[in-house]
Write an enzyme that holds these catalytic residues in place. Structure first.
Site, mmCIF file in Angstrom:
data_model
loop_
_atom_site.group_PDB
_atom_site.id
_atom_site.type_symbol
_atom_site.label_atom_id
_atom_site.label_comp_id
_atom_site.label_asym_id
_atom_site.label_seq_id
_atom_site.Cartn_x
_atom_site.Cartn_y
_atom_site.Cartn_z
ATOM 1 C CG PHE A 77 -1.294 4.619 -12.380
ATOM 2 C CD1 PHE A 77 -1.391 5.616 -14.051
ATOM 3 C CD2 PHE A 77 0.886 4.801 -13.338
ATOM 4 C CE1 PHE A 77 -0.452 6.172 -14.686
ATOM 5 C CE2 PHE A 77 1.576 5.602 -14.009
ATOM 6 C CZ PHE A 77 0.742 6.216 -15.364
ATOM 7 C CG PHE B 7 -9.951 15.180 -20.980
ATOM 8 C CD1 PHE B 7 -8.875 15.608 -20.769
ATOM 9 C CD2 PHE B 7 -11.589 15.488 -21.486
ATOM 10 C CE1 PHE B 7 -8.999 16.933 -20.210
ATOM 11 C CE2 PHE B 7 -11.391 17.038 -20.874
ATOM 12 C CZ PHE B 7 -9.737 18.020 -20.025
ATOM 13 C CE1 TYR C 25 -10.847 9.872 -9.021
ATOM 14 C CE2 TYR C 25 -11.651 10.973 -10.969
ATOM 15 C CZ TYR C 25 -10.726 10.284 -10.169
ATOM 16 O OH TYR C 25 -10.336 10.068 -10.636
ATOM 17 C CE LYS D 294 -7.156 11.269 -8.935
ATOM 18 N NZ LYS D 294 -6.216 10.928 -8.935
ATOM 19 C CG ASP E 290 -1.972 0.755 1.361
ATOM 20 O OD1 ASP E 290 -1.940 2.014 1.169
ATOM 21 O OD2 ASP E 290 -2.908 0.370 1.164
ATOM 22 C CB SER F 248 -9.381 13.192 -13.284
ATOM 23 O OG SER F 248 -10.254 13.359 -13.805
ATOM 24 C CB ALA F 249 -11.279 16.122 -17.536
ATOM 25 C CB THR F 250 -13.307 15.075 -11.863
ATOM 26 O OG1 THR F 250 -11.674 13.880 -11.170
ATOM 27 C CG2 THR F 250 -13.945 13.678 -12.734
ATOM 28 C CG ASN G 43 -19.541 2.154 -11.128
ATOM 29 O OD1 ASN G 43 -20.932 2.243 -11.277
ATOM 30 N ND2 ASN G 43 -18.528 2.965 -10.452
ATOM 31 C CG ASN G 44 -15.728 4.334 -16.007
ATOM 32 O OD1 ASN G 44 -15.282 4.328 -15.269
ATOM 33 N ND2 ASN G 44 -16.241 5.759 -16.382
ATOM 34 N NE ARG H 12 -23.202 9.151 -14.191
ATOM 35 C CZ ARG H 12 -22.118 8.805 -14.856
ATOM 36 N NH1 ARG H 12 -22.166 6.674 -15.467
ATOM 37 N NH2 ARG H 12 -21.380 9.237 -15.932
HETATM 38 P P1 NAD Z 1 -7.292 0.954 -11.650
HETATM 39 O O1 NAD Z 1 -8.504 0.948 -10.233
HETATM 40 O O2 NAD Z 1 -7.232 0.278 -12.879
HETATM 41 O O3 NAD Z 1 -5.753 1.409 -10.670
HETATM 42 C C1 NAD Z 1 -5.337 2.292 -9.841
HETATM 43 C C2 NAD Z 1 -4.464 1.084 -9.285
HETATM 44 O O4 NAD Z 1 -3.760 1.416 -7.720
HETATM 45 C C3 NAD Z 1 -5.383 -0.451 -8.746
HETATM 46 O O5 NAD Z 1 -4.584 -1.714 -9.536
HETATM 47 C C4 NAD Z 1 -5.548 -0.893 -7.437
HETATM 48 O O6 NAD Z 1 -4.861 -2.111 -7.247
HETATM 49 C C5 NAD Z 1 -4.312 -0.083 -6.935
HETATM 50 N N1 NAD Z 1 -4.161 1.290 -5.291
HETATM 51 C C6 NAD Z 1 -5.806 1.284 -5.091
HETATM 52 N N2 NAD Z 1 -5.475 2.087 -3.938
HETATM 53 C C7 NAD Z 1 -3.954 1.617 -3.167
HETATM 54 C C8 NAD Z 1 -3.113 2.319 -2.702
HETATM 55 N N3 NAD Z 1 -3.510 2.694 -1.203
HETATM 56 N N4 NAD Z 1 -2.159 1.290 -2.763
HETATM 57 C C9 NAD Z 1 -1.578 1.132 -3.580
HETATM 58 N N5 NAD Z 1 -2.477 0.678 -4.648
HETATM 59 C C10 NAD Z 1 -3.609 1.116 -4.875
HETATM 60 O O7 NAD Z 1 -7.482 3.029 -12.075
HETATM 61 P P2 NAD Z 1 -6.967 3.201 -13.303
HETATM 62 O O8 NAD Z 1 -8.158 3.372 -14.459
HETATM 63 O O9 NAD Z 1 -5.925 2.953 -14.189
HETATM 64 O O10 NAD Z 1 -6.159 4.667 -12.905
HETATM 65 C C11 NAD Z 1 -5.758 4.780 -12.428
HETATM 66 C C12 NAD Z 1 -4.709 6.659 -11.865
HETATM 67 O O11 NAD Z 1 -5.246 7.593 -12.993
HETATM 68 C C13 NAD Z 1 -5.697 7.132 -10.922
HETATM 69 O O12 NAD Z 1 -5.186 7.569 -9.698
HETATM 70 C C14 NAD Z 1 -7.005 7.512 -10.753
HETATM 71 O O13 NAD Z 1 -7.552 8.039 -10.516
HETATM 72 C C15 NAD Z 1 -6.569 8.232 -12.847
HETATM 73 N N6 NAD Z 1 -7.561 8.479 -13.472
HETATM 74 C C16 NAD Z 1 -8.430 7.230 -14.057
HETATM 75 C C17 NAD Z 1 -9.237 8.178 -15.462
HETATM 76 C C18 NAD Z 1 -10.038 6.714 -15.815
HETATM 77 O O14 NAD Z 1 -10.896 7.012 -16.187
HETATM 78 N N7 NAD Z 1 -9.644 5.422 -16.031
HETATM 79 C C19 NAD Z 1 -9.344 9.280 -15.441
HETATM 80 C C20 NAD Z 1 -8.195 9.669 -15.153
HETATM 81 C C21 NAD Z 1 -7.791 9.715 -14.206
HETATM 82 N N1 UDP Z 2 -23.270 6.881 -19.715
HETATM 83 C C1 UDP Z 2 -24.549 5.715 -19.810
HETATM 84 N N2 UDP Z 2 -24.839 4.980 -19.562
HETATM 85 C C2 UDP Z 2 -24.295 3.559 -18.085
HETATM 86 C C3 UDP Z 2 -23.034 4.375 -18.239
HETATM 87 C C4 UDP Z 2 -22.220 5.517 -18.416
HETATM 88 O O1 UDP Z 2 -25.469 6.888 -20.215
HETATM 89 O O2 UDP Z 2 -24.509 2.740 -18.207
HETATM 90 C C5 UDP Z 2 -23.349 7.852 -20.073
HETATM 91 C C6 UDP Z 2 -23.095 9.361 -18.979
HETATM 92 O O3 UDP Z 2 -23.853 9.396 -19.082
HETATM 93 C C7 UDP Z 2 -21.906 9.928 -19.886
HETATM 94 C C8 UDP Z 2 -20.852 9.088 -20.655
HETATM 95 O O4 UDP Z 2 -22.107 7.707 -20.976
HETATM 96 O O5 UDP Z 2 -23.032 11.035 -19.960
HETATM 97 C C9 UDP Z 2 -19.626 8.457 -20.128
HETATM 98 O O6 UDP Z 2 -19.810 8.696 -18.991
HETATM 99 P P1 UDP Z 2 -19.063 7.567 -17.490
HETATM 100 O O7 UDP Z 2 -18.917 7.496 -16.305
HETATM 101 O O8 UDP Z 2 -17.664 6.998 -18.570
HETATM 102 O O9 UDP Z 2 -17.174 8.957 -18.088
HETATM 103 P P2 UDP Z 2 -17.684 10.014 -16.858
HETATM 104 O O10 UDP Z 2 -19.488 10.454 -17.064
HETATM 105 O O11 UDP Z 2 -17.555 10.121 -15.999
HETATM 106 O O12 UDP Z 2 -17.063 11.340 -18.110
#
Ligand code: NAD
Ligand code: UDP
Length: 335
Positions: free
Chosen positions: A80, A177, A148, A152, A58, A124-126, A197-198, A291
């Protein structure tokens, strides 16, 4: 040069680990496996035919981190590891502050103690949240609207302040993004332990029959087909952006924050159509309520990444769906 990749068995980290090894870096992965599998390590080795070191642990475990930094000459960290579900962050905020914020504090303390001063951070774009704009450049106002996104935002601010107090500390904050797609081998992709959820993993579940239908969250948005628009980026392009950022901070010791996106948004309906074309499967969907928290549309202005890193996203929506479909089929065949 040795790079510590936290979260390196996760979706994005594993794809970056591949490109690091292919670019000639040595890689140490630290991951708790809370959202990934140890078999990913073998897959990375299989793709690259190179070795890497894996620690299960961890990022909040300071003595483990100190030990890793003591025993290895680490040049930079790619960070990551973290929790990433917007919905879960609203239900369990403390977990998100503990892992994403406090975990990053522990990691950086340990880095600085070992005199390691370069870090690439997964932002993240969030962080833009609901700022009233649809196209985000790095100077756009930041207004995260969920826990979340706030974690960030806090870490970005912290990195900036650490740099102010310590000018030899160098970081790149990369604002992703919507990462989708999989490694072209079909061996590495998004494989969450909990129900996804995505949109893209849900689409794939419907195409493979694991889920009956997709609910489209709203078809009355102010967009051409009424469904939301997002800036989907292939994970391979995203990974290439990390290698470019790493090279930039190694060569110039500059610090920067950039968007990683394509600048070309696509709607939910477009994604469904493209996935159907690629897979030959019918995606059953129904329209459902909007949503909470979803915005009509937003996308990156990717110019700064191009100017600074000479990086642009190259792979299109077809290729994103194609690689996800290959990954899903290989997963199903139990490979
Ligand atoms: P992921 O969950 O696949 O990878 C994250 C990894 O971190 C996992 O393997 C998990 O086991 C590990 N982890 C979690 N908590 C931990 C801890 N306390 N110590 C050690 N390891 C730990 O997610 P991802 O999609 O590969 O995302 C990677 C990074 O990018 C994250 O920080 C996420 O917030 C960021 N991000 C992801 C997205 C996306 O849509 N996937 C978008 C924007 C930013
Ligand atoms: N979305 C959807 N049904 C689902 C999951 C997502 O219609 O079951 C839509 C959601 O409303 C958004 C787009 O798909 O408009 C992308 O969603 P996602 O959760 O992948 O990314 P984020 O909204 O975080 O950018």
């Amino acid at each position: 040069m040795k790079i510590l990749v936290t979260g390196g068995t996760g979706y994005i980290g594993s794809n970056v680990a591949v490109q690091l090894l292919e670019s000639g870096y040595d890689v140490i992965v630290l991951d708790s496996l809370s959202n990934s599998k140890s078999s990913v390590v073998e897959r990375i080795k299989r793709i690259t035919r190179k070795n890497l070191t894996f620690f299960k642990g961890d990022i909040r475990d300071k003595s483990l981190l100190d030990g890793i930094f003591k025993k290895n000459t680490i040049h930079a960290v790619m960070h990551f590891a973290g929790l990433k579900s917007v919905a879960d962050s609203e239900t369990n905020p403390l977990d998100y502050y503990a892992t994403n914020v406090a975990g990053t504090v522990t990691l950086i303390e340990s880095m600085l103690f070992a005199n390691v001063k370069k870090i690439i951070f997964s932002s993240s774009a969030t962080v833009y949240g609901d700022n009233g704009l649809i196209e985000h450049s790095e100077t756009s106002p930041l207004n995260p609207i969920n826990v979340y996104g706030k974690t960030k935002f806090i870490v970005e601010g912290m990195l900036k302040e650490i740099r102010s107090g310590n000018p030899s500390f160098t970081y790149a904050a990369l604002r992703y993004f919507n990462p989708v797609g999989a490694h072209c081998s079909g061996l590495l992709g998004e494989d969450p332990k909990n129900k996804p959820n995505n949109l893209m993993p849900i689409l794939a579940n419907v195409a493979t029959g694991r889920q009956k239908e997709l609910s489209i969250y709203g078809n009355d948005y102010n967009t051409p087909d009424g469904t939301c628009l997002r800036d989907y980026i292939h994970v391979t392009d995203l990974a290439a952006g990390h290698i470019a950022a790493l090279e930039k901070i190694i060569q110039t010791k500059t610090t920067f924050t950039v968007n990683l996106g394509t600048g070309k948004p696509h709607s939910v309906r477009e994604l469904i159509k493209t996935f159907e074309l690629v897979s030959g499967k019918k995606i059953t969907f129904k329209y459902a309520q909007r949503r909470k928290g979803d915005l009509d549309q937003y996308f990156a202005n990717p110019n700064e990444a191009e100017r600074l890193l000479a990086w642009t996203a190259k792979l299109d929506l077809f290729r994103m769906c194609e690689d996800v479909w290959r990954w899903q089929q290989l997963q199903q065949s139990g490979l």
